[in-house]
Design an enzyme around this catalytic site. Structure first.
Site, PDB file in Angstrom:
ATOM      1  N   LYS A   1       0.807  -1.227   0.000  1.00  0.00           N
ATOM      2  CA  LYS A   1       0.000   0.000   0.000  1.00  0.00           C
ATOM      3  C   LYS A   1       0.845   1.284   0.000  1.00  0.00           C
ATOM      4  O   LYS A   1       0.433   2.297  -0.534  1.00  0.00           O
ATOM      5  CB  LYS A   1      -0.935   0.027   1.213  1.00  0.00           C
TER       6      LYS A   1
ATOM      7  N   SER B   1       1.710  -9.883  -0.882  1.00  0.00           N
ATOM      8  CA  SER B   1       1.340  -8.471  -0.775  1.00  0.00           C
ATOM      9  C   SER B   1       1.646  -7.849   0.585  1.00  0.00           C
ATOM     10  O   SER B   1       1.821  -6.643   0.691  1.00  0.00           O
ATOM     11  CB  SER B   1      -0.141  -8.296  -1.107  1.00  0.00           C
TER      12      SER B   1
ATOM     13  N   GLU C   1      -9.571   6.061   3.443  1.00  0.00           N
ATOM     14  CA  GLU C   1     -10.391   5.034   4.069  1.00  0.00           C
ATOM     15  C   GLU C   1      -9.478   3.844   4.323  1.00  0.00           C
ATOM     16  O   GLU C   1      -8.447   3.706   3.679  1.00  0.00           O
ATOM     17  CB  GLU C   1     -11.526   4.625   3.140  1.00  0.00           C
TER      18      GLU C   1
HETATM   19  C1  LIG Z   1      -5.074  -4.090   1.227  1.00  0.00           C
HETATM   20  C2  LIG Z   1      -4.396  -5.364   1.045  1.00  0.00           C
HETATM   21  C3  LIG Z   1      -4.760  -6.251   0.023  1.00  0.00           C
HETATM   22  C4  LIG Z   1      -5.957  -6.032  -0.876  1.00  0.00           C
HETATM   23  O1  LIG Z   1      -5.917  -4.877  -1.638  1.00  0.00           O
HETATM   24  P1  LIG Z   1      -5.582  -4.891  -3.184  1.00  0.00           P
HETATM   25  O2  LIG Z   1      -5.877  -3.517  -3.632  1.00  0.00           O
HETATM   26  O3  LIG Z   1      -6.462  -5.916  -3.821  1.00  0.00           O
HETATM   27  O4  LIG Z   1      -4.154  -5.233  -3.314  1.00  0.00           O
HETATM   28  C5  LIG Z   1      -4.018  -7.397  -0.148  1.00  0.00           C
HETATM   29  N1  LIG Z   1      -2.982  -7.685   0.665  1.00  0.00           N
HETATM   30  C6  LIG Z   1      -2.605  -6.863   1.665  1.00  0.00           C
HETATM   31  C7  LIG Z   1      -1.464  -7.261   2.524  1.00  0.00           C
HETATM   32  C8  LIG Z   1      -3.298  -5.686   1.889  1.00  0.00           C
HETATM   33  O5  LIG Z   1      -2.923  -4.893   2.887  1.00  0.00           O
END
Ligand SMILES: *Cc1c(COP(=O)(O)O)cnc(C)c1O
Length: 389
Positions: free
Chosen positions: A89, A376, A111
């Protein structure tokens, strides 16, 4: 490569479905974005922060023991969990905060669902000296208590949202309300490839560093392109971030994994492609989970970051043209993958990322070659959830 048209549509998906009062703000944001895109000093400033504050490039780790449990392929994990604040993020939060500063907007609103985007935005604002207000549903605040405390430590104001299902979609409603009221002084940093044009394009561009790095790292390690790329899909920013640079390479099979939750009944999951229909939510037209009257459905996922009733419009387009496949992974399977990756590779993944790994656990037998999964985020934020289960 897919580029939205002038009105911000990817095929029939996307656009700008917002009240008149926000049209000027979206235009202002779009022209500011076009300007910084051409501006070498912006790129330098962003790259400097990504390298020396965020910690890019993130590592690419091979995960042979987990791969063995799935099938007979080589598995590489793109380690977005190693970014400062623990997820992808921050790539977008820093980029948008820098644009806000150049637009002369001193107040940032955001948000957050899992709290990761709120923490990333609060961090970017602390770094760049901007005021920060974060809207968060009360249910999510309870699930992600530590992130609420983190945001407050970083100097942000966290506003609890008690309407609707008290999760992400309700937090977005409140943030939009704030923005309509304070649009002259305030920039709204959306955390995924959602919302009205130009957000899906801007967020994608800031996240596409993930795929560019991964391709370069794989070229060095294996000398070739990956055969398969997989990522979890909430709004879709980490997935499009991994996929974007790979889209022109037709040999790469791409898979997005949605939250299958407790099962296929409406209300028990966040699988927009199998359970949703065309609709408009939060300013964009895409696949939306809704009841027979078009009312937005409740969603469920073990991971707050995937628990959202719509999906980024570019994903809807990529699904429609058949370029990317979308599947889902249940809560239980994600949880199994969470434990297996931790034990076998020494990496505790976010529950969101565990969905991509869970799909691979169940379906990996049919896959060969080199696979890259976007990890992610890190799982520290989910430890209390998992412990409670
Ligand atoms: C917010 C988040 C997601 C989901 O958001 P995307 O916009 O689909 O990437 C996935 N993994 C993590 C670790 C997150 O913090």
């Amino acid at each position: 490569m897919t580029v939205p048209n002038k009105q911000g549509f990817f095929g029939q998906f996307g656009g700008k479905f917002v009240p008149e009062t926000l049209m000027a703000a979206l235009d202002e944001f779009e022209s500011a974005y076009k300007k910084v895109k051409r501006d070498k000093s912006f790129r330098r400033e962003l790259d400097d922060i990504l390298a020396n504050f965020v910690g890019r490039p993130t590592a690419l780790s091979e995960a042979p023991k987990f791969a063995e449990m799935c099938g007979g392929f080589r598995l590489f994990l793109k380690r977005e969990d190693l970014n400062h604040t623990g997820a992808h993020k921050i790539n977008n939060a820093i980029g948008q905060a820098l644009i806000a500063k150049r637009m002369g907007k001193q107040r940032i609103i955001a948000e957050t669902g899992a709290g990761q985007h709120g923490v990333a935005t609060a961090t970017a604002c602390a770094l760049l000296g901007l005021q920060c207000v974060v809207y968060m549903g009360e249910v999510d605040m309870a699930r992600q208590e530590l992130n609420v405390f983190r945001m407050r430590l970083l100097g942000a104001e966290v506003v609890p949202v008690s309407s609707g299902s008290r999760t992400l979609k309700d937090a977005i409603n409140e943030a939009i309300r704030d923005w309509v009221t304070n649009v002259r002084t305030t920039h709204y940093i959306i955390g995924s490839v959602l919302g009205p044009h130009p957000y899906p394009m801007v967020v994608r561009d800031f996240q596409s560093v993930i795929g560019r790095e991964a391709l370069a790292q794989l070229r060095k390690r294996t000398g070739k392109l990956p055969d398969v790329a997989i990522a979890c899909v909430g709004g879709g920013s980490n997935a499009i971030g991994l996929f974007h640079a790979m889209l022109p390479h037709e040999s790469i099979r791409m898979i997005g994994v949605e939250a299958g939750g407790r099962g296929p009944e409406l209300g028990n999951h966040a699988a927009r492609f199998s359970g949703g229909a065309l609709g408009v939510l939060h300013g964009t037209r895409s696949m939306v989970l809704q009841d027979e009257h078009g009312q937005i459905a409740e969603t469920h996922s073990i991971s707050a970051g995937l628990d959202y009733p719509s999906i980024g419009p570019e994903h809807a387009y990529l699904q429609e043209i058949g370029r990317v496949e979308y599947h889902d992974c249940s809560d239980d399977l994600a949880l199994e993958a969470f434990h297996k990756l931790s034990e076998s590779e020494g990496i505790i993944p976010a529950l969101e990322s565990s969905h991509a790994l869970g799909w691979l656990l169940r379906n990996g037998a049919s896959i060969s070659g080199d696979v890259v999964v976007n990890l992610s985020g890190r799982g520290d934020k989910d430890v209390p959830t998992v412990a409670a289960l």
